[in-house]
Design a protein around this motif. Structure first.
Motif: not given
Ligand SMILES: N[C@@H](CCC(=O)N[C@@H](CS)C(=O)NCC(=O)O)C(=O)O
Length: 269
Positions: A243-260
Motif C-alpha cells: 500500500s505504501q508503494l502504491k501511494a507513493d510513486p517516488e518511494a516505488a521508484e527508489r525501491m526499484a532502483q535499489q533492487a535493480s
C-alpha cells in the motif's frame, strides 16, 4: 537429501534450530509459504517455526551455505530439522508448499488428502501458477521496474502475458467454462493452490498491470488478503510495503532502483 554439513555450518546459527526453518525475504514466492505456515500455526498444526531473513542486497542467496539448501541460489528455502526425521532441505516454493502440506497438514485442511481427483486438479493449478504466473510476472517486474534500459517490447510482452494468465484465473473463477462461479481455485475451499497464486496477483501493480478488468480475481485477492493468517504472513520477515508503494510513486521508484542494483550484481552469479 544429503547436505555438506561443514559448508552449511558457515550459515547462521538458527539453521540448527529444531522444527521448520524457513529462509526468505518479503517476496511473493516466500509469501506463498508463510501464508501456509501461518494458517497451520493458527490451527495448532505446527507449534511455530524459525524464519531466517535473507538479504538480497548482500546476495546471501548465492552463498555456498545457502546453496546447500537451494542449489538454484534463490529463496525461499526450507530446512526441516524435526526430531522425528533426518534433516531435509526443500527448495522451489511449490515443492515447499506440497511438502509442508503433506507433512504438517496431515488431515488435509488446505489440500485434498482423500480425493485424488481434486488433488490432481490442485496440482494442475499449482503448476500453472508456478510455471506461468510467477516467471512471467517476474519478467514483467524486471523489464518494467528494474532493467537499466526501458525496452518497450520486453515490457509489453511480459505485461500482456501476465494479463493473459490472469484472464485464465478470471475465466475459471467466473465459471466461464463450467457455469459455476467460484470463490476459490479448487474444490470450493481455500487451499495451497490459492496461496500459491495470490501473493503474485496481489502485486500486479508492481508489474504495471491493473486488476480492474478481472473482477472475480480482484474479489479473490481481497478475500485472501483479509484472512488473519495472510495479514500475519505479510509481516514476515518484515512488513509488506504494497500500500505504501502504491501511494507513493517516488518511494516505488527508489525501491526499484535499489533492487535493480543487487539484481544486476547478482544475475551473473
Ligand atoms: N521458482 C522459484 C523462484 C524463486 C525466486 O526467483 N526467488 C526470488 C525472490 S521471489 C529470488 O530469490 N531472487 C533472488 C535472485 O534472483 O538472486 C520458486 O518458486 O521458489
Amino acid at each position: 537429501m544429503s547436505m555438506n554439513t561443514e559448508i552449511l555450518a558457515q550459515g547462521p546459527k538458527e539453521l540448527n534450530n529444531p522444527g521448520l526453518v524457513l529462509l526468505l525475504a518479503q517476496t511473493p514466492n516466500a509469501g506463498k509459504v508463510t501464508y501456509l505456515t501461518e494458517e497451520l500455526k493458527a490451527l495448532g498444526k505446527i507449534p511455530g517455526y524459525t524464519v531466517v531473513p535473507i538479504s538480497f542486497s548482500k546476495n546471501e542467496q548465492k552463498t555456498p551455505w545457502f546453496e546447500q539448501l537451494n542449489p538454484n541460489g534463490r529463496m525461499p528455502a526450507l530446512l526441516d530439522n524435526r526430531e522425528s526425521k533426518s534433516p531435509i532441505r526443500v527448495f522451489e516454493s511449490m515443492s515447499i508448499l506440497l511438502y509442508i502440506a503433506k507433512t504438517c497438514d496431515t488431515d488435509g485442511a488446505f489440500w485434498f488428502k482423500d480425493d485424488e481427483d481434486l488433488q490432481t486438479e490442485l496440482v494442475s493449478w499449482l503448476a500453472f501458477t508456478h510455471g506461468g504466473t510467477g516467471p512471467m510476472q517476474g519478467q514483467a517486474n524486471h523489464f518494467f521496474r528494474y532493467a537499466p534500459e526501458k525496452i518497450p517490447y520486453g515490457i509489453k510482452r511480459y505485461q500482456d502475458e501476465t494479463r493473459r494468465l490472469y484472464s485464465v484465473y478470471e475465466a475459471h473463477l467466473s465459471g466461464k467454462h463450467d457455469g459455476q462461479k467460484k470463490e476459490w481455485l479448487v474444490g470450493g475451499r481455500y487451499t495451497i493452490a490459492d496461496m500459491n497464486a495470490q501473493p503474485w496477483v496481489r502485486m500486479a501493480f508492481w508489474a504495471g498491470v491493473e486488476l480492474d478488468e478481472f473482477p472475480n480475481v480482484s474479489a479473490w485477492v481481497e478475500r485472501i488478503e483479509q484472512r488473519p493468517a495472510t495479514q500475519a504472513a505479510l509481516k514476515i520477515p518484515e512488513q509488506d510495503k504494497l500500500s505504501q508503494l502504491k501511494a507513493d510513486p517516488e518511494a516505488a521508484e527508489r525501491m526499484a532502483q535499489q533492487a535493480s542494483k543487487w539484481i544486476m550484481e547478482g544475475q551473473n552469479k
